[in-house]
Design a protein around this motif. Structure first.
Motif, PDB file in Angstrom:
ATOM      1  N   THR A 137       0.856  -1.183   0.000  1.00 27.58           N
ATOM      2  CA  THR A 137       0.000   0.000   0.000  1.00 27.58           C
ATOM      3  C   THR A 137       0.895   1.237   0.000  1.00 27.58           C
ATOM      4  O   THR A 137       2.074   1.180   0.391  1.00 27.58           O
ATOM      5  CB  THR A 137      -0.905   0.044   1.238  1.00 27.58           C
ATOM      6  N   ALA A 138       0.335   2.356  -0.416  1.00 27.90           N
ATOM      7  CA  ALA A 138       1.113   3.594  -0.445  1.00 27.90           C
ATOM      8  C   ALA A 138       1.652   3.934   0.938  1.00 27.90           C
ATOM      9  O   ALA A 138       2.814   4.338   1.090  1.00 27.90           O
ATOM     10  CB  ALA A 138       0.252   4.735  -0.983  1.00 27.90           C
ATOM     11  N   ASP A 139       0.826   3.766   1.970  1.00 29.73           N
ATOM     12  CA  ASP A 139       1.271   4.080   3.330  1.00 29.73           C
ATOM     13  C   ASP A 139       2.436   3.193   3.748  1.00 29.73           C
ATOM     14  O   ASP A 139       3.419   3.672   4.328  1.00 29.73           O
ATOM     15  CB  ASP A 139       0.113   3.914   4.319  1.00 29.73           C
ATOM     16  N   ASP A 140       2.340   1.895   3.462  1.00 26.92           N
ATOM     17  CA  ASP A 140       3.422   0.990   3.843  1.00 26.92           C
ATOM     18  C   ASP A 140       4.677   1.256   3.032  1.00 26.92           C
ATOM     19  O   ASP A 140       5.801   1.116   3.539  1.00 26.92           O
ATOM     20  CB  ASP A 140       2.989  -0.456   3.686  1.00 26.92           C
ATOM     21  N   CYS A 141       4.507   1.623   1.791  1.00 28.47           N
ATOM     22  CA  CYS A 141       5.662   1.977   0.967  1.00 28.47           C
ATOM     23  C   CYS A 141       6.468   3.094   1.624  1.00 28.47           C
ATOM     24  O   CYS A 141       7.704   3.052   1.660  1.00 28.47           O
ATOM     25  CB  CYS A 141       5.188   2.401  -0.424  1.00 28.47           C
ATOM     26  N   LEU A 142       5.772   4.071   2.169  1.00 30.72           N
ATOM     27  CA  LEU A 142       6.437   5.239   2.735  1.00 30.72           C
ATOM     28  C   LEU A 142       6.946   5.026   4.157  1.00 30.72           C
ATOM     29  O   LEU A 142       7.616   5.907   4.710  1.00 30.72           O
ATOM     30  CB  LEU A 142       5.475   6.434   2.706  1.00 30.72           C
ATOM     31  N   ARG A 145       9.669   0.973   3.740  1.00 36.11           N
ATOM     32  CA  ARG A 145      10.938   1.169   3.016  1.00 36.11           C
ATOM     33  C   ARG A 145      11.980   1.845   3.903  1.00 36.11           C
ATOM     34  O   ARG A 145      13.138   1.402   3.948  1.00 36.11           O
ATOM     35  CB  ARG A 145      10.686   1.962   1.735  1.00 36.11           C
ATOM     36  N   PRO A 146      11.643   2.905   4.645  1.00 36.86           N
ATOM     37  CA  PRO A 146      12.637   3.445   5.585  1.00 36.86           C
ATOM     38  C   PRO A 146      13.054   2.436   6.656  1.00 36.86           C
ATOM     39  O   PRO A 146      14.202   2.452   7.098  1.00 36.86           O
ATOM     40  CB  PRO A 146      11.906   4.649   6.213  1.00 36.86           C
ATOM     41  N   LEU A 147      12.141   1.551   7.063  1.00 40.08           N
ATOM     42  CA  LEU A 147      12.487   0.553   8.078  1.00 40.08           C
ATOM     43  C   LEU A 147      13.635  -0.338   7.624  1.00 40.08           C
ATOM     44  O   LEU A 147      14.506  -0.697   8.424  1.00 40.08           O
ATOM     45  CB  LEU A 147      11.263  -0.306   8.406  1.00 40.08           C
ATOM     46  N   GLY A 244       7.419   8.874   5.543  1.00 41.57           N
ATOM     47  CA  GLY A 244       7.388   9.069   6.982  1.00 41.57           C
ATOM     48  C   GLY A 244       8.674   8.557   7.606  1.00 41.57           C
ATOM     49  O   GLY A 244       9.505   7.938   6.940  1.00 41.57           O
ATOM     50  N   PRO A 245       8.859   8.825   8.879  1.00 40.21           N
ATOM     51  CA  PRO A 245      10.026   8.258   9.564  1.00 40.21           C
ATOM     52  C   PRO A 245       9.898   6.742   9.637  1.00 40.21           C
ATOM     53  O   PRO A 245       8.793   6.198   9.580  1.00 40.21           O
ATOM     54  CB  PRO A 245       9.952   8.897  10.962  1.00 40.21           C
ATOM     55  N   ALA A 246      11.016   6.078   9.730  1.00 45.07           N
ATOM     56  CA  ALA A 246      10.972   4.621   9.853  1.00 45.07           C
ATOM     57  C   ALA A 246      10.171   4.245  11.097  1.00 45.07           C
ATOM     58  O   ALA A 246      10.373   4.820  12.166  1.00 45.07           O
ATOM     59  CB  ALA A 246      12.387   4.064   9.957  1.00 45.07           C
ATOM     60  N   PRO A 247       9.243   3.314  10.982  1.00 48.16           N
ATOM     61  CA  PRO A 247       8.469   2.924  12.160  1.00 48.16           C
ATOM     62  C   PRO A 247       9.343   2.207  13.166  1.00 48.16           C
ATOM     63  O   PRO A 247      10.369   1.612  12.800  1.00 48.16           O
ATOM     64  CB  PRO A 247       7.413   1.979  11.578  1.00 48.16           C
ATOM     65  N   ALA A 248       8.973   2.277  14.421  1.00 44.16           N
ATOM     66  CA  ALA A 248       9.698   1.512  15.426  1.00 44.16           C
ATOM     67  C   ALA A 248       9.583   0.033  15.077  1.00 44.16           C
ATOM     68  O   ALA A 248       8.525  -0.421  14.650  1.00 44.16           O
ATOM     69  CB  ALA A 248       9.108   1.772  16.811  1.00 44.16           C
ATOM     70  N   PRO A 249      10.659  -0.727  15.216  1.00 40.76           N
ATOM     71  CA  PRO A 249      10.558  -2.157  14.932  1.00 40.76           C
ATOM     72  C   PRO A 249       9.425  -2.824  15.707  1.00 40.76           C
ATOM     73  O   PRO A 249       8.809  -3.780  15.220  1.00 40.76           O
ATOM     74  CB  PRO A 249      11.928  -2.698  15.348  1.00 40.76           C
ATOM     75  N   LEU A 254       4.582  -6.517  15.754  1.00 41.98           N
ATOM     76  CA  LEU A 254       3.186  -6.863  16.021  1.00 41.98           C
ATOM     77  C   LEU A 254       2.438  -7.157  14.730  1.00 41.98           C
ATOM     78  O   LEU A 254       1.636  -8.101  14.665  1.00 41.98           O
ATOM     79  CB  LEU A 254       2.506  -5.731  16.790  1.00 41.98           C
ATOM     80  N   ARG A 255       2.705  -6.387  13.696  1.00 41.23           N
ATOM     81  CA  ARG A 255       2.050  -6.628  12.411  1.00 41.23           C
ATOM     82  C   ARG A 255       2.537  -7.922  11.776  1.00 41.23           C
ATOM     83  O   ARG A 255       1.759  -8.667  11.173  1.00 41.23           O
ATOM     84  CB  ARG A 255       2.306  -5.453  11.463  1.00 41.23           C
ATOM     85  N   TYR A 256       3.822  -8.183  11.914  1.00 41.23           N
ATOM     86  CA  TYR A 256       4.363  -9.432  11.372  1.00 41.23           C
ATOM     87  C   TYR A 256       3.719 -10.639  12.042  1.00 41.23           C
ATOM     88  O   TYR A 256       3.319 -11.609  11.375  1.00 41.23           O
ATOM     89  CB  TYR A 256       5.885  -9.476  11.551  1.00 41.23           C
ATOM     90  N   LEU A 257       3.594 -10.600  13.360  1.00 40.06           N
ATOM     91  CA  LEU A 257       2.972 -11.719  14.063  1.00 40.06           C
ATOM     92  C   LEU A 257       1.514 -11.888  13.658  1.00 40.06           C
ATOM     93  O   LEU A 257       1.013 -13.011  13.555  1.00 40.06           O
ATOM     94  CB  LEU A 257       3.087 -11.514  15.572  1.00 40.06           C
ATOM     95  N   ALA A 258       0.825 -10.791  13.408  1.00 41.61           N
ATOM     96  CA  ALA A 258      -0.572 -10.873  12.990  1.00 41.61           C
ATOM     97  C   ALA A 258      -0.709 -11.551  11.636  1.00 41.61           C
ATOM     98  O   ALA A 258      -1.729 -12.189  11.349  1.00 41.61           O
ATOM     99  CB  ALA A 258      -1.189  -9.478  12.940  1.00 41.61           C
ATOM    100  N   ALA A 259       0.317 -11.450  10.801  1.00 39.85           N
ATOM    101  CA  ALA A 259       0.244 -12.014   9.455  1.00 39.85           C
ATOM    102  C   ALA A 259       0.996 -13.326   9.299  1.00 39.85           C
ATOM    103  O   ALA A 259       0.664 -14.124   8.416  1.00 39.85           O
ATOM    104  CB  ALA A 259       0.798 -11.009   8.441  1.00 39.85           C
ATOM    105  N   PHE A 260       1.999 -13.584  10.160  1.00 35.09           N
ATOM    106  CA  PHE A 260       2.857 -14.750   9.968  1.00 35.09           C
ATOM    107  C   PHE A 260       3.078 -15.578  11.237  1.00 35.09           C
ATOM    108  O   PHE A 260       3.756 -16.605  11.189  1.00 35.09           O
ATOM    109  CB  PHE A 260       4.231 -14.320   9.439  1.00 35.09           C
ATOM    110  N   GLY A 261       2.540 -15.138  12.357  1.00 38.22           N
ATOM    111  CA  GLY A 261       2.826 -15.808  13.619  1.00 38.22           C
ATOM    112  C   GLY A 261       2.096 -17.134  13.782  1.00 38.22           C
ATOM    113  O   GLY A 261       1.238 -17.463  12.956  1.00 38.22           O
ATOM    114  N   PRO A 262       2.431 -17.846  14.861  1.00 41.95           N
ATOM    115  CA  PRO A 262       3.490 -17.587  15.841  1.00 41.95           C
ATOM    116  C   PRO A 262       4.871 -17.701  15.177  1.00 41.95           C
ATOM    117  O   PRO A 262       5.048 -18.486  14.248  1.00 41.95           O
ATOM    118  CB  PRO A 262       3.291 -18.695  16.884  1.00 41.95           C
ATOM    119  N   ALA A 263       5.829 -16.931  15.677  1.00 46.52           N
ATOM    120  CA  ALA A 263       7.110 -16.877  14.980  1.00 46.52           C
ATOM    121  C   ALA A 263       8.247 -16.563  15.947  1.00 46.52           C
ATOM    122  O   ALA A 263       8.041 -15.959  16.993  1.00 46.52           O
ATOM    123  CB  ALA A 263       7.062 -15.825  13.875  1.00 46.52           C
TER     124      ALA A 263
END
Length: 415
Positions: A137-142, A145-147, A244-249, A254-263
């Motif tokens: 998504t455009a928001d995630d791209c911005l 990518r900095p992350l 935007g600034p890179a999001p905090a890891p 939390l988003r990764y676990l929601a999509a790929f967890g448990p991990a």
């Protein structure tokens, strides 16, 4: 007996008032270091104890949990945009895989839905995780990518010989000016940058521009039923707003676990192409739950995330090449049986994959009016029927009912 204790035993000199009440800077620093070390050791001990006593999740239990998060146990009534956001993007080295990925996951999906989002610049194609092209998504791209910018900076180390004498800050500024004046192909970037640095390696110059800048592939590249060469501009220019600034890891964990967890920590590091994420998991530990796999590896998860029973039915699914389900864990045994490791690749080529009962069970190919399915083992009669039904559904969605295909079980021709 420690050295300090021995000294007191042989020379019991009383401290002065100033010595008794004002420890030296060195002593205070040592005490602080000992305290920090003790806290760290205590946290490590608690983590070790938690991992040793956490419930064990079998490969089938992990499989069902991950399939649920990946929208593959049942098709989700989500929009294409919401699905791309939930999944943190779709791997997209080729144009068609994101479309097939969503066809396997969404109820009511049509290729035009994703293509329209791309044409409207609500989703984009950009290099992010693992230095591979993803549809975001455009928001995630911005933000994503900095992350991963640190990983893109490390990638440049492989090209440092070809970039000898190149001022990377100047290269970045020139490249930005070029691609924002008009979208450029990698060939055009190479040729323009060679004018500035004629002794540099041409490919390294273009890679440096791609690593230093968030370059998106402009349409018509990526649109369904259209063609177009890869032309690049910056995400900010294409989307009309700054990154935007890179999001905090932590938030991405939390988003990764929601999509790929448990991990595990290593699982997420594999997905992101990043290192040193352990601290983020430790900060989040109080709000997470933990499990172990059968090898004792600690797995983190969201407390309220779905973890279906291991015997939950999992229907067949036709997945594209490079689907993130198969690429986003350090240990892929939750989807890929041990005996099938490496069967979906030949050199640099990846094959489209078939899931049966939730696990990798074969590959498939679509060409010359036929859907050819190559199972890696014997399928029961019921399984073959379910695979054919799923194949018919996939073809109806992706071909729009305009083409007629035979469905056959055979050997997938290796291109």
């Amino acid at each position: 007996m420690t050295k300090s204790t021995a000294q007191k035993a042989t020379a019991p000199t009383a401290p002065t008032a100033s010595q008794a009440t004002a420890p030296t800077a060195s002593t205070a620093s040592q005490a602080t270091a000992r305290t920090a070390s003790q806290v760290k050791a205590s946290k490590a001990a608690r983590a070790t104890h938690a991992a040793a006593t956490a419930p064990v999740l079998t490969p089938r239990a992990l499989n069902r949990a991950t399939l649920d998060r990946q929208l593959l146990l049942r098709r989700a009534p989500l929009s294409a945009k919401d699905a791309v956001e939930h999944l943190l993007g779709l791997q997209a080295q080729n144009v068609k895989p994101p479309y097939y990925a969503l066809a396997a996951r969404l109820d009511g999906f049509t290729p035009e839905a994703l293509s329209r989002l791309m044409a409207d610049r609500e989703v984009v194609r950009i290099v992010t995780m693992r230095s591979t092209i993803h549809t975001h998504t455009a928001d995630d791209c911005l933000t994503l990518r900095p992350l991963v910018q640190a990983a893109r900076d490390r990638e440049l180390n492989y090209f440092r010989k070809g970039l000898a004498g190149v001022d990377l800050d100047r290269l970045t500024a020139i490249s930005r000016e070029l691609v924002e004046a008009e979208p450029r192909t990698m060939k055009q970037l190479r040729e323009a940058l060679l004018v500035e640095w004629p002794d540099a390696d041409p490919q390294s110059l273009a890679v440096a521009a791609r690593c230093r800048l968030p370059l998106v592939q402009v349409t018509p590249r990526g649109l369904w039923g259209r063609s177009g060469q890869v032309a690049l501009t910056t995400a900010e220019h294409w989307l009309g707003r700054p990154a935007g600034p890179a999001p905090a890891p932590d938030s991405t964990v939390l988003r990764y676990l929601a999509a790929f967890g448990p991990a595990s920590v290593k699982d997420m590091q594999t997905w992101a192409g990043l290192t040193r994420l352990r601290d983020a998991f430790e900060r989040l530990r109080p709000q997470l739950v933990t499990f172990r796999d059968e090898h004792g590896v600690e797995l983190f998860d969201l407390p309220d995330a779905p973890r279906p029973a291991a015997d939950t039915p999992a229907p067949p699914r036709f997945l594209p090449e490079f689907d993130n389900l198969l690429l986003s864990h350090a240990d892929r045994s939750r989807v890929v049986p041990a005996g099938l490791k490496g069967r979906t690749w030949a050199g640099n080529q990846a094959y489209r994959t078939l899931l049966v009962d939730g696990f990798l069970a074969g590959v498939w190919r679509l060409d010359e009016g036929a859907l050819t399915i190559e199972p890696f083992g014997t399928l029961t009669r019921d399984q073959r029927q379910e695979v054919v039904q799923e194949g018919e559904r996939m073809l109806a969605v992706m071909a729009g009912g305009t083409d007629s295909y035979d469905i056959r079980f055979g050997t997938v021709v290796r291109a």
